[in-house]
Design an enzyme around this catalytic site. Sequence first.
Site: not given
Length: 356
Positions: A222, A227, A231, A257
């Site tokens: 990230n 981000h 993802d 996560e």
Amino acid sequence: MSATAAKNVQSLDTATMVLATMRRRGISGLPRNYELVYEALNASNASLSREFDLLGRAPGQDQLDALGKKHFPHHHRANVVEGAHTKISSELAGMLRLLKQEQSSLESYSKLLGETYHRISAKSASSTDILTNVVGMLSNATGDTMEKGKVVVEHMVERAREMEQVKLELDEYKRIANTDPLTRLANRRAFDEMLSRIYDDSRGAIYHSLIVADIDHFKKFNDTFGHPVGDRVLGVVAAVMKSTLRKDVFISRTGGEEFAVVLHDTSLDVTTEIAERIRRAVKATPLKNQKTGVDYGPVTLSLGICMASDAESAEELYNKADVALYAAKNSGRNCFQVYRPELNQEFEKNWMLYKS
């Protein structure tokens, strides 16, 4: 405490961070609020994190619920179930009215048959006119009753279809409420339900096991690439786990996560074999931008294992698997550890060091 030790126990203080944020921003301690803040702070859902920040210092419950409804449909399952209850109650009330009308119609027809029987049994029954009138009257009454019966049946079938549709809508809602929108795996709510069922019958607990897995250095993805890449990492791990395991194996994203696998009718040897298979499959999967050729680097997992027979409850099973996961992280990551009692001492030692 060294930087390495701090990183090792960083994940342990998530609850403290969430509660501190809720107190600082004046957020009520409702379970749905806790989940919302947890996911927002976890930063695994960039859209949720941004929208949560925009709520300001003291968001109202209506604002929090609106955000929760958007990202976590199961927060509002009570409204959905209540609506379905109202619909079904209405349909059942309609059915009851139809049955009462049908009963009234049949009672009238029965009364007519009784009166006709008495007229035919009378001495004057030989009259051709009387018999003709009686036959005509019975014919019309029978036709009307049968026609009304057909209408009642049609209405009953229609209402039954309406209730079947409500059932389908509830089934679909349950599927959505139990699914993580990002990875399409089962979510934490579904995981908690699955884990609790293991101990519904204590005699069957010995045949189950739990694997919890955490993506190593996930924050780096990230922070370094943004981000959207984070993802994508979550999506890739979920896809690899689904393709590696049988379709009937329960896999969930339990938050951030972290993932979990619940195995039934298994042994420790089989469970460790499956954990190693997952670890290798994820590590062997490349993560590159097909357009730019940028290599985001390897993705690895740390995994913790606990057999259900080593715990007395679902909560204890999860906690012990989490202790094993922490041991795997502390052993250098990209490996698995099986829970054993002595791991508790290491876990508690580092936790107390971190809190001091």
